[in-house]
Design a protein around this motif. Sequence first.
Motif, PDB file in Angstrom:
ATOM      1  N   LEU A   2       2.390  10.116  -1.258  1.00 22.64           N
ATOM      2  CA  LEU A   2       2.070   8.863  -0.653  1.00 22.64           C
ATOM      3  C   LEU A   2       3.214   8.168  -0.180  1.00 22.64           C
ATOM      4  O   LEU A   2       4.520   8.251  -0.513  1.00 22.64           O
ATOM      5  CB  LEU A   2       1.338   8.095  -1.822  1.00 22.64           C
ATOM      6  CG  LEU A   2       0.020   8.569  -2.420  1.00 22.64           C
ATOM      7  CD1 LEU A   2      -0.359   7.833  -3.622  1.00 22.64           C
ATOM      8  CD2 LEU A   2      -1.034   8.547  -1.160  1.00 22.64           C
ATOM      9  N   LYS A   3       3.038   7.110   0.781  1.00 18.48           N
ATOM     10  CA  LYS A   3       4.000   6.316   1.431  1.00 18.48           C
ATOM     11  C   LYS A   3       3.400   4.897   1.570  1.00 18.48           C
ATOM     12  O   LYS A   3       2.242   4.741   1.953  1.00 18.48           O
ATOM     13  CB  LYS A   3       4.201   6.959   2.805  1.00 18.48           C
ATOM     14  CG  LYS A   3       5.429   6.310   3.570  1.00 18.48           C
ATOM     15  CD  LYS A   3       5.677   7.076   4.897  1.00 18.48           C
ATOM     16  CE  LYS A   3       7.036   6.196   5.475  1.00 18.48           C
ATOM     17  NZ  LYS A   3       7.681   7.223   6.444  1.00 18.48           N
ATOM     18  N   THR A   4       4.498   3.781   1.607  1.00 17.72           N
ATOM     19  CA  THR A   4       4.175   2.654   1.644  1.00 17.72           C
ATOM     20  C   THR A   4       5.052   2.265   3.045  1.00 17.72           C
ATOM     21  O   THR A   4       6.227   2.600   2.792  1.00 17.72           O
ATOM     22  CB  THR A   4       4.316   1.904   0.587  1.00 17.72           C
ATOM     23  OG1 THR A   4       3.392   2.024  -0.265  1.00 17.72           O
ATOM     24  CG2 THR A   4       4.268   0.176   0.746  1.00 17.72           C
ATOM     25  N   CYS A   6       5.651  -1.441   5.032  1.00  8.99           N
ATOM     26  CA  CYS A   6       5.375  -2.970   5.020  1.00  8.99           C
ATOM     27  C   CYS A   6       6.185  -3.529   6.222  1.00  8.99           C
ATOM     28  O   CYS A   6       7.365  -3.114   6.298  1.00  8.99           O
ATOM     29  CB  CYS A   6       5.795  -3.631   3.743  1.00  8.99           C
ATOM     30  SG  CYS A   6       5.803  -5.443   3.824  1.00  8.99           S
ATOM     31  N   GLY A  38      -4.340  -1.231   1.848  1.00 11.16           N
ATOM     32  CA  GLY A  38      -3.038  -2.179   2.058  1.00 11.16           C
ATOM     33  C   GLY A  38      -3.956  -3.544   2.387  1.00 11.16           C
ATOM     34  O   GLY A  38      -5.058  -3.771   1.913  1.00 11.16           O
ATOM     35  N   GLU A  52      -0.607   2.021   3.159  1.00 15.00           N
ATOM     36  CA  GLU A  52      -0.334   2.763   2.007  1.00 15.00           C
ATOM     37  C   GLU A  52      -1.201   3.977   2.221  1.00 15.00           C
ATOM     38  O   GLU A  52      -2.263   3.946   2.571  1.00 15.00           O
ATOM     39  CB  GLU A  52      -0.687   2.376   0.592  1.00 15.00           C
ATOM     40  CG  GLU A  52      -0.181   0.968   0.412  1.00 15.00           C
ATOM     41  CD  GLU A  52      -0.802   0.416  -1.139  1.00 15.00           C
ATOM     42  OE1 GLU A  52      -0.010   0.252  -1.918  1.00 15.00           O
ATOM     43  OE2 GLU A  52      -2.221   0.249  -1.209  1.00 15.00           O
ATOM     44  N   VAL A  58       0.055   7.173   7.349  1.00 13.85           N
ATOM     45  CA  VAL A  58       0.655   6.093   7.477  1.00 13.85           C
ATOM     46  C   VAL A  58       1.782   5.993   8.536  1.00 13.85           C
ATOM     47  O   VAL A  58       1.705   4.981   9.388  1.00 13.85           O
ATOM     48  CB  VAL A  58       1.540   5.662   6.054  1.00 13.85           C
ATOM     49  CG1 VAL A  58       2.361   4.506   6.257  1.00 13.85           C
ATOM     50  CG2 VAL A  58       0.338   5.426   4.892  1.00 13.85           C
ATOM     51  N   VAL A  82       5.867   6.607  -2.581  1.00 13.73           N
ATOM     52  CA  VAL A  82       5.544   5.868  -3.877  1.00 13.73           C
ATOM     53  C   VAL A  82       4.581   6.771  -4.549  1.00 13.73           C
ATOM     54  O   VAL A  82       3.877   7.811  -4.076  1.00 13.73           O
ATOM     55  CB  VAL A  82       4.525   4.636  -3.613  1.00 13.73           C
ATOM     56  CG1 VAL A  82       5.501   3.748  -2.903  1.00 13.73           C
ATOM     57  CG2 VAL A  82       3.381   5.130  -2.551  1.00 13.73           C
ATOM     58  N   ARG A  85      -0.600   3.876  -5.175  1.00 16.90           N
ATOM     59  CA  ARG A  85      -0.856   2.882  -4.298  1.00 16.90           C
ATOM     60  C   ARG A  85      -0.791   1.473  -4.773  1.00 16.90           C
ATOM     61  O   ARG A  85      -1.329   1.498  -6.024  1.00 16.90           O
ATOM     62  CB  ARG A  85      -2.301   2.965  -3.455  1.00 16.90           C
ATOM     63  CG  ARG A  85      -2.151   4.550  -2.645  1.00 16.90           C
ATOM     64  CD  ARG A  85      -3.834   4.448  -2.280  1.00 16.90           C
ATOM     65  NE  ARG A  85      -4.176   5.986  -1.638  1.00 16.90           N
ATOM     66  CZ  ARG A  85      -4.268   5.951  -0.287  1.00 16.90           C
ATOM     67  NH1 ARG A  85      -4.674   4.972   0.383  1.00 16.90           N
ATOM     68  NH2 ARG A  85      -4.363   6.958   0.176  1.00 16.90           N
ATOM     69  N   GLU A  88      -4.750  -0.382  -3.832  1.00 17.69           N
ATOM     70  CA  GLU A  88      -5.986   0.538  -3.725  1.00 17.69           C
ATOM     71  C   GLU A  88      -7.263  -0.294  -4.186  1.00 17.69           C
ATOM     72  O   GLU A  88      -8.467  -0.167  -4.038  1.00 17.69           O
ATOM     73  CB  GLU A  88      -5.666   1.840  -4.444  1.00 17.69           C
ATOM     74  CG  GLU A  88      -6.799   2.613  -4.674  1.00 17.69           C
ATOM     75  CD  GLU A  88      -6.469   4.372  -5.130  1.00 17.69           C
ATOM     76  OE1 GLU A  88      -7.004   5.213  -4.584  1.00 17.69           O
ATOM     77  OE2 GLU A  88      -5.752   4.118  -6.143  1.00 17.69           O
TER      78      GLU A  88
END
Length: 135
Positions: A2-4, A6, A38, A52, A58, A82, A85, A88
Motif C-alpha cells: 500500500l502507498k499514500t 498527498c 482518500g 491511498e 496510486v 503504509v 489505509r 478507508e
Amino acid sequence: MLKTICYISDSQNFKSEDNLLNLYNKAKTNNLKHNITGILIYKNGNFLQVLEGEQEMVDNTFKRISLDSRHKNIIKVINTTVEQRIFEDYNFGFTTIDNRNELNNLNDYLEWLKDADSKSANKVIAMVENFIGRK
C-alpha cells in the motif's frame, strides 16, 4: 504494498461550481474503480488530495493528475508506503469535501484517527488540518 500520496495544487478552470462538481464526480468514480481511497478538498483555489491504495495504482493515478491541465504547481508533500489505509472507513473510502457539513464530518474523523497513534497517519492528518485551517 500500500502507498499514500498527498499533494497540493493550484486549480485551473474552476470558476464555476459545475466544473468543480464534474471534477469531484470524475475523481470519485475513477478512484473507486481503481480501489483508491482518500479525500479531495478544494479551498480558495487550491486542492489537497490524499490517494491511498496499491502502489502501482496510486502512482499511475498521480501521474495522470500531474499531466492534467486543470492543475498547476503540483507539490507532492507525502509519498510513502503504509501498512494500512487512513481513509478507508471514511465515507465508504473516498470523498470530496466541498461544504461546511462535510468539513465538520472530516474534523470528527480526524479526531477519531488521532487515537490510532500511527506516525504516517499523523503526518497526513497534520497536512489536512493545515490545509483546512484547523488546529
